[in-house]
Write an enzyme that holds these catalytic residues in place. Structure first.
Site, PDB file in Angstrom:
ATOM      1  N   ARG A  80       0.272   9.314  -5.051  1.00 50.91           N
ATOM      2  CA  ARG A  80       0.777   8.611  -3.858  1.00 50.91           C
ATOM      3  C   ARG A  80       1.372   7.235  -4.176  1.00 50.91           C
ATOM      4  NH1 ARG A  80      -4.772   9.398  -3.766  1.00 50.91           N
ATOM      5  NH2 ARG A  80      -6.219   7.771  -3.043  1.00 50.91           N
ATOM      6  N   HIS A 112      -3.779   0.853  -3.229  1.00 51.29           N
ATOM      7  CA  HIS A 112      -4.461   1.633  -2.190  1.00 51.29           C
ATOM      8  C   HIS A 112      -5.200   0.694  -1.229  1.00 51.29           C
ATOM      9  CE1 HIS A 112      -4.158   5.353  -4.723  1.00 51.29           C
ATOM     10  NE2 HIS A 112      -4.105   4.433  -5.676  1.00 51.29           N
ATOM     11  N   ASN A 161      -4.277  11.088   4.501  1.00 45.36           N
ATOM     12  CA  ASN A 161      -4.330  10.051   5.540  1.00 45.36           C
ATOM     13  C   ASN A 161      -4.232  10.666   6.933  1.00 45.36           C
ATOM     14  OD1 ASN A 161      -2.276   7.728   3.624  1.00 45.36           O
ATOM     15  ND2 ASN A 161      -4.497   7.893   3.727  1.00 45.36           N
ATOM     16  N   GLU A 185      -7.762   4.152  -6.702  1.00 45.85           N
ATOM     17  CA  GLU A 185      -8.533   3.881  -5.485  1.00 45.85           C
ATOM     18  C   GLU A 185     -10.031   4.043  -5.734  1.00 45.85           C
ATOM     19  OE1 GLU A 185      -8.859   2.254  -3.191  1.00 45.85           O
ATOM     20  OE2 GLU A 185      -8.449   3.085  -1.211  1.00 45.85           O
ATOM     21  N   ARG A 215       0.866  -1.179   0.000  1.00 48.07           N
ATOM     22  CA  ARG A 215       0.000   0.000   0.000  1.00 48.07           C
ATOM     23  C   ARG A 215       0.907   1.235   0.000  1.00 48.07           C
ATOM     24  NH1 ARG A 215      -4.015   2.078   4.748  1.00 48.07           N
ATOM     25  NH2 ARG A 215      -4.674   3.966   3.651  1.00 48.07           N
ATOM     26  N   HIS A 216       0.463   2.311  -0.666  1.00 47.32           N
ATOM     27  CA  HIS A 216       1.296   3.524  -0.712  1.00 47.32           C
ATOM     28  C   HIS A 216       1.601   4.027   0.700  1.00 47.32           C
ATOM     29  CE1 HIS A 216      -2.061   6.034   0.505  1.00 47.32           C
ATOM     30  NE2 HIS A 216      -2.808   5.311  -0.312  1.00 47.32           N
TER      31      HIS A 216
HETATM   32  O1  F6P Z   1      -8.333   6.703   3.430  1.00 48.84           O
HETATM   33  C1  F6P Z   1      -7.628   6.124   2.401  1.00 48.84           C
HETATM   34  C2  F6P Z   1      -8.506   5.414   1.423  1.00 48.84           C
HETATM   35  O2  F6P Z   1      -7.685   4.824   0.464  1.00 48.84           O
HETATM   36  C3  F6P Z   1      -9.567   6.293   0.730  1.00 48.84           C
HETATM   37  O3  F6P Z   1      -9.110   7.016  -0.381  1.00 48.84           O
HETATM   38  C4  F6P Z   1     -10.638   5.297   0.395  1.00 48.84           C
HETATM   39  O4  F6P Z   1     -11.891   5.902   0.143  1.00 48.84           O
HETATM   40  C5  F6P Z   1     -10.631   4.429   1.621  1.00 48.84           C
HETATM   41  O5  F6P Z   1      -9.268   4.389   2.064  1.00 48.84           O
HETATM   42  C6  F6P Z   1     -11.129   3.039   1.416  1.00 48.84           C
HETATM   43  O6  F6P Z   1     -11.307   2.398   2.653  1.00 48.84           O
HETATM   44  P1  F6P Z   1     -12.770   2.198   3.270  1.00 48.84           P
HETATM   45  O7  F6P Z   1     -13.523   1.411   2.228  1.00 48.84           O
HETATM   46  O8  F6P Z   1     -12.524   1.391   4.515  1.00 48.84           O
HETATM   47  O9  F6P Z   1     -13.428   3.510   3.507  1.00 48.84           O
END
Ligand code: F6P
Length: 410
Positions: free
Chosen positions: A262, A356, A221, A287, A214-215
């Site tokens: 990223r 991601h 973040n 992502e 993962r980046h």
């Molecule tokens: O927060 C980082 C991230 O990669 C967001 O860009 C993405 O929407 C999310 O994580 C995905 O994780 P989750 O489905 O748990 O919200």
């Protein structure tokens, strides 16, 4: 005791023949069979005087080129024959073999042993184009610019297309879509040893080493903001450097990323520490698109559009963000991204994907069965990576830290 076998590959250039040859060889070797790949192209590069990769060399109207390639094909077949006469169980002829005449030569030279003709095709234009771009990076095109190399290779393909004759007369033949990993046609007139094993292999994904990373940490973040195209923080850049140092002793010829900064920033130092590694950004690995929530924090979503936050809590896998995506709707593109990865990567090479959180969860679930409702909760930290290995005898998944822990070349 099963008898000996010749597998003759067939197909236009850049259709995944060599990867198929190596996949069959490496896997059957695990069953204690003696298998060897005989590659016409390697002989051409070894025996050819000067540059034999220019397109005109492959023109059917160039008698010198035709003669020389014929000579390589003959020599290669003689070596394969000697191997089978001696200790070999299976000889794999890795060459385009697109004309009936060339295939007749194989039938004549290998008379007495069953021959399985295996055609690799791929009708996916996008994957083909990406493969040409990758080939443009090969050593034999080093004297050309990337555009010239792609042109040259495309011209070479068109020469092969002009003489291509589909499998028809051959007694045992199987047509495989090497991008989709499925069998399109098969016809056997003889008993072909190991056929069930080969048939199964052709459609099974085998992974020598896949490093799923993962980046590193981003500015988004830090504040729990989702989506966007944020850069790495100091800590994220340090994570990328630590990854680079950790993987510096492991050969990774291609690093796959998404189109986002990223993942590119994370992959760049890793590629720099390698002797020769290229980055391929695949939009399939971008992502999850959070639609109207892109750029918001989870708290803001809860406060401003609680119906979204609540619906997602109820069914995180099935939920689709308004004007965006959900885990379920990402399934196909992630699968397609992985098809590209396995099509573009040489069979024996290690693979790295820098992705991601949501994307990596979906990638992982493409390999290992997880209940759909569990997938959006798979642990995907930024200070570790998943090491995945799959062959017909084992499946191995491990979450490993990359800092202060040198990796042995695997
Ligand atoms: O927060 C980082 C991230 O990669 C967001 O860009 C993405 O929407 C999310 O994580 C995905 O994780 P989750 O489905 O748990 O919200």
């Amino acid at each position: 005791m099963e008898s000996k076998l010749v597998i003759a590959l067939m197909g236009l250039p850049a259709r995944g023949k060599s990867t198929m040859a190596r996949k069959i060889a490496r896997t059957l070797e695990l069953d204690a069979l003696k298998v060897q790949v005989f590659n016409n192209g390697e002989l051409r590069r070894k025996l050819g005087q000067g540059n034999t990769s220019g397109p005109e060399f492959f023109s059917p109207d160039n008698p010198e080129g035709v003669q020389f390639r014929e000579k390589c094909a003959r020599l290669n077949l003689d070596q394969a024959k000697a191997y089978l006469q001696d200790k070999g169980d299976i000889a794999i002829i890795d060459a385009s073999n697109v004309t009936r005449k060339r295939r007749q030569m194989i039938e004549e030279t290998m008379a007495g042993w069953p021959i399985l003709f295996l055609e690799c095709m791929n009708a996916d234009e996008e994957a083909l184009e990406a493969n040409l771009e990758r080939k443009a990076n090969l050593k034999e095109f080093a004297h050309l610019s990337p555009e010239e190399a792609i042109d040259s290779f495309a011209k070479r393909i068109s020469y092969y297309e002009s003489i291509y004759e589909p499998l028809h007369m051959e007694r045992n033949r199987i047509l495989v879509d090497s991008f989709a990993g499925c069998i399109l046609q098969e016809k056997l007139a003889d008993v072909v040893p190991y056929y069930d094993r080969i048939r199964d292999l052709v459609t099974t994904r085998i992974v020598k080493n896949l490093f799923l990373v993962r980046h590193g940490e981003t500015f988004f973040n830090l504040v729990d903001r989702i989506g966007g195209d944020s850069q790495l923080t100091e800590k994220g850049l340090a994570q990328a450097r630590a990854l680079a140092a950790y993987f510096s002793t492991v050969r990774i010829p291609i690093i796959f990323t998404s189109n986002y900064i990223r993942t590119l920033q994370t992959a760049a130092p890793i590629a720099e520490m390698q002797e020769h590694s290229s980055l391929i950004a695949l939009p399939e690995f971008n992502e999850i698109h959070a639609g109207v929530c892109d750029g918001m924090t989870y708290q803001e979503i809860q406060a401003k559009i609680p119906e979204v936050a609540n619906a997602r809590k109820r069914d995180k896998y099935g939920y689709t963000y308004p004007q965006g995506e959900g885990y379920a709707t990402m399934e196909q593109r992630i699968h397609r991204g992985l098809q590209k990865v396995f099509y573009l990567n040489n069979y024996d090479d290690n693979i790295m994907i820098v992705g991601h959180r949501a994307v990596n969860r979906m990638i992982l679930s493409d390999f290992v069965f997880r209940q759909k409702e569990e997938v959006p909760y798979i642990y995907m930290p930024q200070d570790r990576y998943y090491h995945i290995q799959i062959d017909p005898h084992k499946k191995h998944f491990e979450l490993k830290p990359y800092a202060n822990n040198q990796l042995k070349d695997s």
